[in-house]
Enzyme design. Sequence first.
Site, PDB file in Angstrom:
ATOM      1  N   GLU A   1       0.863  -1.089  -0.123  1.00 47.39           N
ATOM      2  CA  GLU A   1       0.013  -0.002   0.075  1.00 47.39           C
ATOM      3  C   GLU A   1       0.658   1.272   0.006  1.00 47.39           C
ATOM      4  O   GLU A   1       0.573   2.180  -0.670  1.00 47.39           O
ATOM      5  CB  GLU A   1      -0.831   0.109   1.211  1.00 47.39           C
TER       6      GLU A   1
ATOM      7  N   ARG B   1       8.748 -42.059  -6.258  1.00 48.44           N
ATOM      8  CA  ARG B   1       8.419 -42.574  -5.065  1.00 48.44           C
ATOM      9  C   ARG B   1       8.611 -41.422  -3.926  1.00 48.44           C
ATOM     10  O   ARG B   1       7.702 -41.370  -2.998  1.00 48.44           O
ATOM     11  CB  ARG B   1       9.535 -43.668  -4.837  1.00 48.44           C
TER      12      ARG B   1
ATOM     13  N   ASP C   1      21.368 -39.410 -11.253  1.00 52.08           N
ATOM     14  CA  ASP C   1      21.716 -38.220 -12.313  1.00 52.08           C
ATOM     15  C   ASP C   1      22.770 -37.165 -11.799  1.00 52.08           C
ATOM     16  O   ASP C   1      23.339 -36.316 -12.728  1.00 52.08           O
ATOM     17  CB  ASP C   1      20.421 -37.133 -12.008  1.00 52.08           C
TER      18      ASP C   1
END
Length: 378
Positions: free
Chosen positions: A60, A313, A210
């Site tokens: 505001e 999972r 990975d």
Amino acid sequence: MSSMKETATGHERFMRRAVELARRGRGATAPNPCVGAVLVRDGRIVAEGFHTRFGALHAERECLADARAKSIEPGGLTMYVTLEPCNHQGKTPPCTEGLIEAGIGSVVVGARDPNPVAAGGIKRLRENGIAVTTGVCERECRDLIADFLTWQNSHSPYNILKMAATLDGKIASASGAPEPVSGPESLARVHALRRMAGAVVVGGNTFYADDPSLTCRMNGLPPDFVQPLAVVVTSKLPRDPARFGLLRSRPEQAVFMTTEKAARSEPADRLRERGTSVWPLPGEPGRLHLSHGFERLRYDRDCHYTLCEGGGRFALSLIEQGLADELVHFLAPRILGDNAAPSAYSGRPGTAMARADNFRISRMERTGADVMLTLLRD
């Protein structure tokens, strides 16, 4: 004077712009909510503002500052704000007093403030002759503060679970090769989420398959940017830490959440020697009680957001344990068609549809060729 002349359609249009502005502050405002505001005169937005960061001016007051910079007199105008203006002195003065002093004619509020310390702004404004309308785009405005509600009502960070899947729900090929499922635009959005997160969390299968760096790799990061913690949830600790890029490049920013037995093992000692944290969690392998680790991230590491990027999972474990506060699901327009390929959410055998975990779509947008779905608990 522009007060309540706008139609309901106008109300929604202006409030949705305030929502859009509020999202720009997401992350930087934590542990405060993100809030947006617009000032309207004669059916047109003439000033805007949002809460930019924790400790800075609230939306505001930012909006009023924008009006002053544009030489716009706010007296008698209408302000739209996504969250009830605060009514207490914190790091900044009460927004209610700023609106009263500016002579605002009316205020349209999206959602009431759930924080009893800061609430009471609507009552204060009305006591000072300012007309207040509430509940415009209320669900969208409450969705904006879903993270704030989590911080207020639990000891957990706000956990965002990210998945990228094909139309048939596959997150990789059966070979497990680290190939992208979604497009570059979606990947850019993931890195924007990593920039906001205090920690990026994966399961052990993802870590071993990975060898991920779990870093934010956006262009234009500030020189003082601190990469998110890299958190791995696994009951099997690496015996040779030097094999993994993460543990070579930034071992002190890595955390392993594991079983109490594994945390007392020789591999755990080797990790600690490199500066890596090893946190024991109660529970059995594959069924660790993750809430203990997430609470520690929040209070020991000042982590307000996590981005969880594990496999199917791990994703289902988060959902079943009530720790997936938000799902960001990238839907790629591709079909793999391989039953042996891993699925986005997996590990629950023989479940009837009546027992499915239900979410609702909060936002839906295109990211290149993909669709990005943001989902919250139903």
